[in-house]
Design an enzyme around this catalytic site. Structure first.
Site, short mmCIF file in Angstrom:
data_model
loop_
_atom_site.label_atom_id
_atom_site.label_comp_id
_atom_site.label_asym_id
_atom_site.label_seq_id
_atom_site.Cartn_x
_atom_site.Cartn_y
_atom_site.Cartn_z
N ARG A 138 -0.56 -8.79 13.27
CA ARG A 138 -1.12 -7.76 12.37
C ARG A 138 -1.92 -8.39 11.24
O ARG A 138 -2.97 -7.89 10.86
CB ARG A 138 0.01 -6.90 11.79
CG ARG A 138 0.57 -5.91 12.80
CD ARG A 138 1.95 -5.42 12.44
NE ARG A 138 2.00 -4.75 11.16
CZ ARG A 138 3.10 -4.71 10.40
NH1 ARG A 138 4.22 -5.28 10.79
NH2 ARG A 138 3.06 -4.06 9.26
N ARG B 274 11.84 -5.73 4.96
CA ARG B 274 11.60 -4.31 4.74
C ARG B 274 12.53 -3.45 5.59
O ARG B 274 12.72 -3.70 6.78
CB ARG B 274 10.15 -3.95 5.07
CG ARG B 274 9.92 -2.43 5.05
CD ARG B 274 8.49 -2.04 5.10
NE ARG B 274 7.81 -2.53 6.28
CZ ARG B 274 6.51 -2.45 6.46
NH1 ARG B 274 5.75 -1.92 5.52
NH2 ARG B 274 5.96 -2.90 7.56
N LYS C 146 0.84 -1.21 0.00
CA LYS C 146 0.00 0.00 0.00
C LYS C 146 0.87 1.26 0.00
O LYS C 146 0.67 2.16 -0.81
CB LYS C 146 -0.93 0.03 1.24
CG LYS C 146 -1.85 -1.15 1.37
CD LYS C 146 -2.74 -1.05 2.59
CE LYS C 146 -2.00 -1.03 3.92
NZ LYS C 146 -1.25 -2.27 4.25
N ARG D 27 -9.82 0.94 8.52
CA ARG D 27 -9.38 -0.40 8.84
C ARG D 27 -10.45 -1.18 9.60
O ARG D 27 -10.22 -2.33 9.98
CB ARG D 27 -8.16 -0.29 9.74
CG ARG D 27 -6.87 -0.75 9.12
CD ARG D 27 -5.81 -0.42 10.13
NE ARG D 27 -4.64 -1.19 9.99
CZ ARG D 27 -3.54 -0.76 9.36
NH1 ARG D 27 -3.51 0.40 8.78
NH2 ARG D 27 -2.49 -1.53 9.35
N ARG E 57 11.24 -1.72 11.15
CA ARG E 57 10.13 -1.33 12.03
C ARG E 57 9.97 -2.35 13.15
O ARG E 57 10.06 -3.54 12.91
CB ARG E 57 8.84 -1.24 11.19
CG ARG E 57 8.51 0.16 10.75
CD ARG E 57 7.40 0.23 9.77
NE ARG E 57 6.15 -0.38 10.21
CZ ARG E 57 5.04 -0.40 9.48
NH1 ARG E 57 5.03 0.16 8.28
NH2 ARG E 57 3.95 -0.96 9.92
P1 AP5 Z 1 4.88 -1.61 1.91
O1 AP5 Z 1 4.55 -0.76 0.76
O2 AP5 Z 1 5.64 -1.03 3.04
O3 AP5 Z 1 3.56 -2.37 2.43
P2 AP5 Z 1 2.28 -1.82 3.20
O4 AP5 Z 1 1.09 -2.44 2.57
O5 AP5 Z 1 2.34 -0.35 3.30
O6 AP5 Z 1 2.51 -2.52 4.59
P3 AP5 Z 1 2.47 -1.92 6.09
O7 AP5 Z 1 3.20 -2.92 6.95
O8 AP5 Z 1 2.94 -0.51 6.13
O9 AP5 Z 1 0.97 -1.98 6.37
P4 AP5 Z 1 0.31 -2.01 7.74
O10 AP5 Z 1 -1.07 -1.84 7.31
O11 AP5 Z 1 0.58 -3.18 8.58
O12 AP5 Z 1 1.07 -0.85 8.56
P5 AP5 Z 1 0.65 0.62 8.91
O13 AP5 Z 1 1.87 1.43 8.93
O14 AP5 Z 1 -0.48 1.04 8.08
O15 AP5 Z 1 5.71 -2.88 1.34
C1 AP5 Z 1 6.22 -3.86 2.22
C2 AP5 Z 1 7.60 -4.36 1.69
O16 AP5 Z 1 7.38 -5.03 0.45
C3 AP5 Z 1 8.60 -3.23 1.38
O17 AP5 Z 1 9.88 -3.66 1.71
C4 AP5 Z 1 8.47 -3.01 -0.12
O18 AP5 Z 1 9.69 -2.55 -0.70
C5 AP5 Z 1 8.11 -4.42 -0.60
N1 AP5 Z 1 7.24 -4.44 -1.78
C6 AP5 Z 1 6.11 -3.67 -1.98
N2 AP5 Z 1 5.53 -3.99 -3.15
C7 AP5 Z 1 6.28 -4.99 -3.68
C8 AP5 Z 1 6.19 -5.74 -4.89
N3 AP5 Z 1 5.20 -5.55 -5.78
N4 AP5 Z 1 7.12 -6.70 -5.12
C9 AP5 Z 1 8.13 -6.90 -4.23
N5 AP5 Z 1 8.28 -6.21 -3.07
C10 AP5 Z 1 7.37 -5.28 -2.81
O19 AP5 Z 1 0.09 0.46 10.40
C11 AP5 Z 1 0.95 0.17 11.49
C12 AP5 Z 1 0.17 0.14 12.79
O20 AP5 Z 1 -0.41 1.44 13.04
C13 AP5 Z 1 -1.04 -0.81 12.83
O21 AP5 Z 1 -0.64 -2.13 13.16
C14 AP5 Z 1 -1.91 -0.15 13.90
O22 AP5 Z 1 -1.41 -0.42 15.18
C15 AP5 Z 1 -1.71 1.33 13.62
N6 AP5 Z 1 -2.70 1.83 12.67
C16 AP5 Z 1 -2.46 2.31 11.42
N7 AP5 Z 1 -3.60 2.67 10.82
C17 AP5 Z 1 -4.61 2.41 11.69
C18 AP5 Z 1 -6.02 2.55 11.64
N8 AP5 Z 1 -6.63 3.03 10.53
N9 AP5 Z 1 -6.73 2.18 12.73
C19 AP5 Z 1 -6.14 1.73 13.83
N10 AP5 Z 1 -4.80 1.54 13.94
C20 AP5 Z 1 -4.05 1.89 12.88
MG MG Z 2 2.64 1.04 4.89
#
Ligand code: AP5
Ligand code: MG
Length: 227
Positions: free
Chosen positions: A172, A128, A14, A89, A161
């Site tokens: 997660r 990552r 994402k 979410r 992270r």
């Molecule tokens: P990346 O693009 O970083 O993936 P992502 O989908 O953004 O994954 P996240 O881990 O950031 O999502 P998340 O939803 O768990 O975390 P968030 O920060 O939102 O890609 C991942 C890796 O793959 C990278 O190394 C990249 O280079 C590689 N890659 C990408 N595409 C690729 C491809 N096509 N081919 C090969 N490699 C590829 O949330 C963190 C925490 O915050 C949550 O757990 C929660 O506690 C809190 N939080 C956030 N939002 C909310 C909400 N709305 N409500 C409540 N709590 C929340």
């Molecule tokens: Mg992300």
């Protein structure tokens, strides 16, 4: 107006896709996770609250998250659209978003769901690296971490992270399956969902996504609906 909500499990790509799309369309990338991490870095009360949930892989309570996104979406740079990454979410967040967007005179135009199999999600999260300064993400394939961040003029240190350790990763993904996956049907029922195979290369997924977003934009624009 582009109103894009990126759906997908942790590690689906994402953030990676939102950055590319944001540059291409010149609209802001709003990541709730990044906003929480920024608060953590700045040691704000919101950051302290979020930490307790994030380090366990749980969701930060809806009221807090909704208030934070409300404030962000109200800023002037969202006038031509927005890309939401990681929000909503839960169904409660999605309902609140609908109300909020109506208040702001905005709407969702597309919900791309980036699909990646679970085994691959864990592999990606395990490799990552994230920049401490600009938040850019890298995989071990895209840059050897010891070189540090090379995004534009950034020279920030790359780190893993804390919630990318295997136990929290699994939690997660479980939380995603229980609380976020129901949004797939929620948006499908509203005719907004499109599915994308997120297992292609980053560039290929970007091209697919861009095509879908531009098509949806044409369909929703006032000129085309008048035809
Ligand atoms: P990346 O693009 O970083 O993936 P992502 O989908 O953004 O994954 P996240 O881990 O950031 O999502 P998340 O939803 O768990 O975390 P968030 O920060 O939102 O890609 C991942 C890796 O793959 C990278 O190394 C990249 O280079 C590689 N890659 C990408 N595409 C690729 C491809 N096509 N081919 C090969 N490699 C590829 O949330 C963190 C925490 O915050 C949550 O757990 C929660 O506690 C809190 N939080 C956030 N939002 C909310 C909400 N709305 N409500 C409540 N709590 C929340
Ligand atoms: Mg992300």
């Amino acid at each position: 107006m582009y109103g894009i909500v990126l759906l997908g499990a942790p590690g689906a790509g994402k953030g990676t896709q939102a950055v590319l799309l944001s540059k291409r369309l010149n609209i802001p990338h709003i990541s709730s996770g990044d906003l929480f991490r920024e608060n953590l870095r700045n040691q704000t009360p919101l950051g302290e609250l979020a930490r307790q949930y994030m380090e366990r892989g749980e969701l930060v309570p809806d009221e807090v998250t909704i208030a934070m996104v409300r404030e962000r979406l109200s800023r002037p740079d969202c006038a031509n659209g927005f890309i939401l990454d990681g929000f909503p979410r839960t169904i409660a967040q999605a309902d609140a978003l609908e109300v909020l967007l109506k208040e702001l005179g905005k709407s969702i135009t597309l919900v791309p769901w980036i699909r990646v199999r679970e085994r691959m999600l864990m592999e990606r999260l395990s490799h990552r690296w994230t920049c401490r300064d600009c938040g850019a993400v890298f995989s071990y394939e895209s840059l050897p971490p010891r070189e540090g961040c090379k995004k534009e003029v950034c020279t920030g240190e790359l780190y893993r992270r804390e919630d990318d350790n295997p136990e929290v990763q699994a939690k997660r993904i479980q939380v995603y399956n229980e609380q976020t996956a129901p949004l797939i049907d929620y948006y499908r029922a509203r005719g907004l969902l499109v599915e994308i195979n997120g297992e292609h290369t980053i560039e290929y997924v970007h091209r697919l996504l861009l095509q879908l977003v531009l098509n949806a934009h044409t369909i929703h624009s006032p000129a085309s609906s008048a035809v």
